[in-house]
Design an enzyme around this catalytic site. Structure first.
Site, mmCIF file in Angstrom:
data_model
loop_
_atom_site.group_PDB
_atom_site.id
_atom_site.type_symbol
_atom_site.label_atom_id
_atom_site.label_comp_id
_atom_site.label_asym_id
_atom_site.label_seq_id
_atom_site.Cartn_x
_atom_site.Cartn_y
_atom_site.Cartn_z
ATOM 1 N N ASN A 88 0.804 -1.216 0.000
ATOM 2 C CA ASN A 88 0.000 0.000 0.000
ATOM 3 C C ASN A 88 0.841 1.272 0.000
ATOM 4 O O ASN A 88 0.340 2.341 -0.330
ATOM 5 C CB ASN A 88 -0.926 -0.021 1.230
ATOM 6 C CG ASN A 88 -1.673 1.268 1.432
ATOM 7 O OD1 ASN A 88 -2.567 1.619 0.655
ATOM 8 N ND2 ASN A 88 -1.304 2.009 2.475
ATOM 9 N N TYR A 150 -1.616 13.089 -14.644
ATOM 10 C CA TYR A 150 -1.018 12.201 -13.648
ATOM 11 C C TYR A 150 -0.180 11.158 -14.390
ATOM 12 O O TYR A 150 -0.328 9.965 -14.203
ATOM 13 C CB TYR A 150 -2.117 11.544 -12.816
ATOM 14 C CG TYR A 150 -1.652 10.838 -11.567
ATOM 15 C CD1 TYR A 150 -0.720 11.397 -10.706
ATOM 16 C CD2 TYR A 150 -2.182 9.592 -11.238
ATOM 17 C CE1 TYR A 150 -0.313 10.736 -9.559
ATOM 18 C CE2 TYR A 150 -1.791 8.927 -10.093
ATOM 19 C CZ TYR A 150 -0.845 9.503 -9.249
ATOM 20 O OH TYR A 150 -0.451 8.837 -8.113
#
Length: 261
Positions: A88, A150
Site C-alpha cells: 500500500n 497524472y
C-alpha cells in the site's frame, strides 16, 4: 462479519495512515495479527498504540523507507512468515509528462512500482514454500483511466496492474493468490494537499468537479475490499483487480480529473 482471519498475520505497508491504517483496523477487528511498516516513526507508533486500544491482536511495527531495496530486504527478514501482504505504500507525484522531472519520477516509482514488485516477488517465494498466502496490491484507478495530468502515476499503476495479473495467473498453481484493488479518489491527507495545491507542480482537481454519490470514498470502504479479498470467502479470486471508484472509470463525460492513487 466473520471472515475467518483470526490468528492470521497481515503485513501492511504504508500502515500508519489513510488506506493502510484503515485496513489494519479492519484486519484487527477480524482477529488478525498485524505487522505495520511506514517511514514515519512517530506516526507508526501512534497508529500501533491506537490499534492496541481497539483490539487484543498482536501489533508489530518496523520503520522503513521502502523506496530502498535494502530496506525492503530488512522488512522481509523481520516479517518472513506473514499470511497476507498488503502493498500500500506509495506516493507518485501529480503532473503531466513535462511537469514531472526525472528525479521525482524515479523516486515515485522506486517506492510504489519497484517497491510492490520487489516485496511481491520476495513473499511469493516464502508463500510458495508454504503453499499458502495472499498478496493484495493497492494500486489506483488512474491505471485504467489514463491521465496526462497524472502521467507518472497512470503509467506506474498500469504497470502494476499488469504485474498483478501476471503474478496472480500463475500463483494458484502453488496455493497462493495475488489480487489488486484500484481506489479512485479517497478522502485523505494527500487529497487535501492536492486540493489546496500544496504539492509542487500539481494540478489538483478544480473545486466543484463531479464525483460519484457527491462525496469521496472513505479509507474504510477501500479497506473493506482489501480485507475481503484477503479472506477465504474470496478463495477463488486471483489475478483480479477490483476497481472501487464509484464507476468513474467508465464515465466518458466525467469531469473528475485525476486520482492521486
Amino acid at each position: 462479519m466473520n471472515l475467518g482471519l483470526t490468528g492470521r498475520r497481515a503485513l501492511i505497508t504504508g500502515g500508519s495512515k489513510g488506506i493502510g491504517f484503515a485496513t489494519a483496523k479492519v484486519f484487527a477487528a477480524e482477529g488478525a495479527d498485524l505487522c505495520l511498516v511506514a517511514r514515519d516513526a512517530v506516526g507508526l507508533a501512534d497508529a500501533a498504540d491506537s490499534l492496541r486500544t481497539l483490539s487484543t491482536t498482536s501489533v508489530s511495527t518496523l520503520t522503513a523507507d521502502l523506496s530502498q531495496a535494502s530496506e525492503r530486504e530488512r522488512v522481509w527478514e523481520a516479517f518472513p512468515d506473514v499470511d497476507i501482504l498488503v502493498n500500500n505504500a506509495g506516493s507518485i507525484p501529480f503532473g503531466s509528462i513535462d511537469q514531472v522531472d526525472d528525479q521525482a519520477w524515479q523516486q515515485g516509482w522506486d517506492l510504489k512500482v519497484h517497491g510492490y514488485v520487489d516485496l511481491t516477488r520476495r513473499y511469493l517465494g516464502t508463500m510458495r514454500a508454504r503453499q499458502q498466502g495472499v498478496i493484495v496490491n493497492v494500486i489506483g484507478a488512474s491505471g485504467e483511466r489514463l491521465l496526462d495530468s497524472y502521467a507518472a502515476g497512470s503509467t506506474g499503476n498500469t504497470a502494476l496492474m499488469a504485474f498483478t495479473r501476471i503474478a496472480g495467473s500463475k500463483s494458484p498453481s502453488f496455493g497462493v493468490r495475488v489480487v489488486g484493488v484500484n481506489p479512485g479518489l479517497v478522502a485523505s491527507e494527500r487529497v487535501d494537499h492536492l486540493a489546496a495545491g500544496d504539492e509542487a507542480g500539481d494540478q489538483a482537481p478544480t473545486p466543484g468537479f463531479r464525483i460519484p454519490f457527491g462525496r469521496l470514498a472513505t479509507p474504510e470502504e477501500i479497506a473493506a475490499s482489501v480485507v475481503f479479498l484477503s479472506s477465504d470467502l474470496s478463495s477463488y479470486t486471483s489475478g483480479t483487480i477490483l476497481t472501487v471508484d464509484g464507476g468513474v472509470t467508465y464515465q466518458s463525460d466525467s469531469a473528475l480529473g485525476a486520482s492521486p492513487n
